[in-house]
Design an enzyme around this catalytic site. Structure first.
Site, PDB file in Angstrom:
ATOM      1  N   GLY A 260       0.803  -1.222   0.000  1.00  0.00           N
ATOM      2  CA  GLY A 260       0.000   0.000   0.000  1.00  0.00           C
ATOM      3  C   GLY A 260       0.834   1.269   0.000  1.00  0.00           C
ATOM      4  O   GLY A 260       0.669   2.136  -0.857  1.00  0.00           O
ATOM      5  N   GLU A 297       0.293   5.886   7.439  1.00  0.00           N
ATOM      6  CA  GLU A 297       1.721   6.185   7.227  1.00  0.00           C
ATOM      7  C   GLU A 297       2.123   7.406   8.044  1.00  0.00           C
ATOM      8  O   GLU A 297       3.218   7.451   8.610  1.00  0.00           O
ATOM      9  CB  GLU A 297       2.036   6.397   5.742  1.00  0.00           C
ATOM     10  CG  GLU A 297       1.622   5.263   4.801  1.00  0.00           C
ATOM     11  CD  GLU A 297       2.023   3.872   5.261  1.00  0.00           C
ATOM     12  OE1 GLU A 297       3.063   3.718   5.923  1.00  0.00           O
ATOM     13  OE2 GLU A 297       1.276   2.909   4.962  1.00  0.00           O
TER      14      GLU A 297
END
Ligand code: B3K
Ligand code: ZN
Length: 868
Positions: A260, A297
């Site tokens: 991802g 993230e």
């Protein structure tokens, strides 16, 4: 295979003999021969004058120690051994690498026209010889040199400190990252992009430049990612008190990426799937996925980067915690119930399946051959459930106190899961001794509950027993500390306060023994229990609910998750009984009370549309398969389809009324609008199985002003095999064939096509101009969808599905073993199928095993599956 790959064990952890405090890198970028100069300041930590550096697929050019050419070294398989070294020294290593030939997409590689890197877990060793382990933290400076016209942007971690021009049209930029980091967080990007810029002022007043780099022409698809980033930064300050710590935050979207996204310090590299979106190209779930991954993230900057992992066995320390944080972020911004439902679906479906497979492992694995194989649902999603249980046991305040202490103790260091639990325990005073077993014990526990009401004594008791079946790698199981959230209701739907010996009892019961009875006093009528509320632990619940009780809970349970769960349990009862019926040749039947209960849900004016959509969604074929030791693929598919068709015909009027009333003239991406589209498209998915299906679907496709409705129409046509399917698919392909990312939705529909000849269709689709097996997104969309989401055709008794999978895996084994290793998972579960299918799958695994260049990624999984 050259050598049999060796496993590493958690128990063998040894701190490094040396550390590297500073690393100065220079990259002279060329497609086929990039020169990497790595200047390290090395310090001995133990009396040891030999240093073993990790390195793979590198051409060594030179080694210098303290300015002297060094000849005391040996090149070994996967390592460089330097000897006769002084205590501390400057080490210069020059290597040559070939980014263009790197199809594994690990280390430095080319994605489209750009250079980019992926170093987690052990990719840095494909760039230079180094101590490629997360407990060696160094300060980096990075100089990137490349052709200026092709690569105007040269990026790396930290702050840009210098730049200049060179002869021959080349230029350079130097970056400096003030935060010491392990090699896996290193990143470099060189390319030509469009940039979306914004800024964010942190709560202490630091101005942060925000930059999102996308392929030229994609700027109009970047704003949602930017909004999500700003929301993440704000949320982490508000909920966790955590601020960003550099002056710049960059995100680069690339088309070739194995997963991802990646949380490299200050320079996140993303799969373009989790950045690019506008209403024409992205669905609502793409938008929500982008928000979650951008958040994930970003949250790693503290949980992962500021405090990193001591060794890779501790991966869940950063991943479980960061998934928990991104789930909370999405829940605070959107619907908590809908988010919880979707997270629980992942646990109950694919995560439970992983627990039951040859790849079962605890959230902190004990033994690893290829680390990339352990970025799993268990480490991530079950890991997050383990964090969530601590949150449940400690409460938000206690949990935040634990986080604070964790950062006080471990900021700037590489820590362990044990460090995290200790901080939680010490800050809250809650005893987590037995709870720690969740880190070492694999498998899915089952909680069996029995209730008893004593009318005379006015007591109600719940007897809870827990057990965990042996798993592939661990036979003995112990009793876990399971937070078990319950509530009791009167027949009128009022909450009964939980009391014992004149005291209030908390809703979350501490189940700690193999069998335990909880008695409640002052219960004046036989109650209806709501059990395992909010899915308070990742376990299977067994309780013999009557239909009436479940229907009661669907209406009266106080929290939405419990209402949804009651609906799922009711469906589960009839899926099970009908699977047994179909196996004995009976027709699928549903009681009218069930149909009426779901009619009530559809007609409710109190429930949010997004939530109704979840209530109406049947468990997936994969989830249902997990309920059985031996899976009858066809019977399950028959039952799920028949239930869908029955609900569609019985509730056609209600679905149609909703479908028409929920139409929105204008498109917007806010939660209420998303919820309405979700329910409307759920209604369409049912209506597709009625007489009006074809006409409605076709009209929706033609009228759609957004990708969500377009894809929903195609998906409905696909599942119900409507007449319009071919025309819609052809039109879409025609419109989007130039755009691989947008075509992925189409490839996934080709892969899940229930038609009998789907395999021919897939093979033909592989020569579609937008398809390439070299691109992980394309491969996952078409091939992954077929293997994972098309059970009837993939498991065709002829074995042609398995054979196809075997061929693809053999090819990917050479070009991209990480992608191959993800794709192989459904084959590992061969023991769940009948003998004929088992033999066919096994033959494919054996064929892979006998390949002489089998990558260790596949080696680990194939051998595990075959030895079981
Ligand atoms: N930490 C990365 C995953 C790296 C996977 C390596 N095979 C993305 C994430 O979890 O945020
Ligand atoms: Zn992560």
């Amino acid at each position: 295979m050259a050598q049999t790959p060796q496993a590493k064990y958690r128990k063998d952890y040894l701190s490094p003999s040396h550390t590297i405090t500073d690393l100065d890198l220079t990259f002279d970028l060329h497609d086929n021969a990039t020169i990497v100069t790595a200047v390290s300041k090395v310090k001995q930590l133990r009396e040891e004058n030999t240093l073993v550096l990790d390195g793979e697929s590198l051409k060594l050019v030179s080694v210098t120690v303290n300015g002297e050419a060094w000849s005391h070294f040996k090149e070994l398989e996967g390592a460089l051994e330097l000897s006769q070294l002084p205590e501390s020294f400057d080490l210069v290593i020059v290597t040559e690498i070939d980014p263009e030939a790197n199809t594994a997409l690990e280390g430095l590689y080319k994605s489209g026209g750009a250079f980019c890197t992926q170093c987690e877990a052990e990719g840095f060793r494909r760039i230079t010889y180094y101590l490629d382990r997360p407990d060696v933290l160094a300060k980096y400076t990075t100089k990137v040199i490349a052709d200026k016209s092709t690569y105007p942007f040269l990026l790396s971690n930290g702050n840009r400190v210098a730049e200049g021009e060179l002869e021959g049209g080349r230029h350079w930029v130097q970056w400096q990252d003030p935060h010491p980091k392990p090699a896996y967080l290193f990143a470099l990007v060189a390319g030509d992009f469009d940039v979306l810029r914004d800024n964010y002022v942190t709560k202490s007043g630091r101005n942060v430049e925000l930059e999102i780099f996308v392929d030229k022409g994609n700027l109009d698809r970047a704003p949602h990612a930017m909004t999500s980033l700003i929301n993440s930064m704000k949320w982490d300050e508000e909920r966790f008190g955590l601020e960003y710590d550099l002056d710049i935050y960059m995100i680069v979207a690339v088309d070739f990426f194995n997963m991802g996204a990646m949380e490299n310090k200050g320079l996140n590299i993303f799969n373009s799937k989790y950045v690019l979106a506008n209403e024409k190209t992205a669905t609502d779930s793409d938008y929500l996925g982008i928000e979650a991954v951008i958040g994930h993230e970003y949250f790693h900057n503290w949980t992962g980067n500021r405090v990193t992992c001591r060794d890779w066995f501790q991966l869940s320390l950063k991943e479980g915690l960061t998934v928990f944080r991104d789930q909370e972020f999405s829940s605070d911004l959107g619907s908590r119930a809908v988010n919880r439902i979707n997270n629980v679906r992942i646990i109950r479906g694919p995560q439970f399946a992983e627990d039951a497979s040859p790849m079962s492992h605890p959230i902190r694995p004990e033994k690893v051959i290829e680390m990339n194989n352990f970025y799993t649902l268990t480490v991530y999603e079950k890991g997050s459930e383990v964090i969530r249980m601590m949150h449940t046991l400690l409460g938000e305040e206690g949990f935040q106190a634990g986080m604070k202490l964790y950062f006080e103790r471990h900021d700037g260091t590489a820590a362990t899961c044990e460090d995290f639990v200790s901080a939680m325990e010490d800050a809250s005073g809650v005893d987590l001794k037995q709870f720690r077993l969740w880190y070492s014990q694999s498998g899915t526990p089952t909680l069996s509950v029995q209730s008893q009401y004593d009318a005379e004594a006015k007591t109600y008791s719940l007897t809870v027993s827990q057990s965990t079946e042996p798993t592939h790698e661990q036979q003995e199981k112990q009793a876990l500390h399971i937070p078990f959230d319950v509530e009791l209701y009167t027949q009128a739907g009022d909450v009964i306060e939980l009391r014992r010996n004149d005291e209030r009892v908390h809703n979350v019961l501490d189940v700690t023994e193999a069998e335990q009875t909880f008695v409640f006093d002052n219960v004046s009528e036989k109650p209806v229990p709501s059990l395992l509320r909010e899915f308070s632990a990742p376990v299977k619940l067994e309780y013999d609910y009557s239909d009436e009780e479940l229907i009661f809970l669907m209406v009266h349970a106080r929290n939405e998750f419990a209402r949804w769960d009651a609906g799922q349990m009711l469906l589960a009862k009839y899926i099970r009984s009908n699977v047994a019926g179909v196996q004995q040749g009976r027709e699928v039947e549903l009681p009218s009370s069930l149909v009426d209960a779901f009619r009530g849900v559809l007609l409710s004016d109190k429930l949010e549309p997004a939530f109704i959509a979840e209530m109406m969604s049947l468990p997936s074929h994969n989830e249902v398969s997990g309920w059985y030791k031996q899976v009858d693929v066809d019977a399950i598919a028959t039952v799920l389809k028949a239930i869908k068709v029955k609900l569609a015909s019985e509730l056609e009027d209600e679905f149609a009324a909703l479908y028409h009333s929920l139409k929105q003239a204008d498109y917007s991406v806010d939660h209420p609008a998303i919820g309405k589209r979700s329910l409307r498209n759920t209604a369409l998915a049912f209506l597709a199985y009625t007489e009006q299906g074809n006409q409605l679907v076709e009209k929706q496709y033609n009228d759609a002003n957004n990708m969500t409705d377009t894809v929903a129409a195609m998906a409905a046509a696909n599942s119900a095999q409507l007449e319009c399917r071919e025309a819609l698919m052809a039109d879409y392909s025609n419109k989007w064939k130039h755009d691989g990312l947008v075509m992925d939705k189409w490839f996934a529909l080709q892969g899940t096509n229930p038609a009998e000849d789907v395999l021919d269709v897939i093979k033909e689709t592989m020569s579609h101009e937008a398809f390439s097996l070299k691109n992980p997104n394309r491969t996952r969309s078409l091939i992954g969808a077929f293997l994972n989401m098309n059970p009837v055709r993939f498991h065709a008794k002829t074995g042609e599905g398995y054979q196809f999978a075997g061929e693809i895996l053999q090819e990917l084994n050479s070009s991209n073993p990480q992608v191959a290793s993800r794709l192989i998972d459904p084959l590992l579960k061969f023991r769940k199928y009948d003998e004929q299918r088992q033999a066919l799958i096994k033959a494919e695994l054996e064929a892979l095993k006998s390949m002489d260049n089998l990558a260790k990624d596949l080696f680990e999984k194939v051998t595990k599956a075959l030895e079981a």
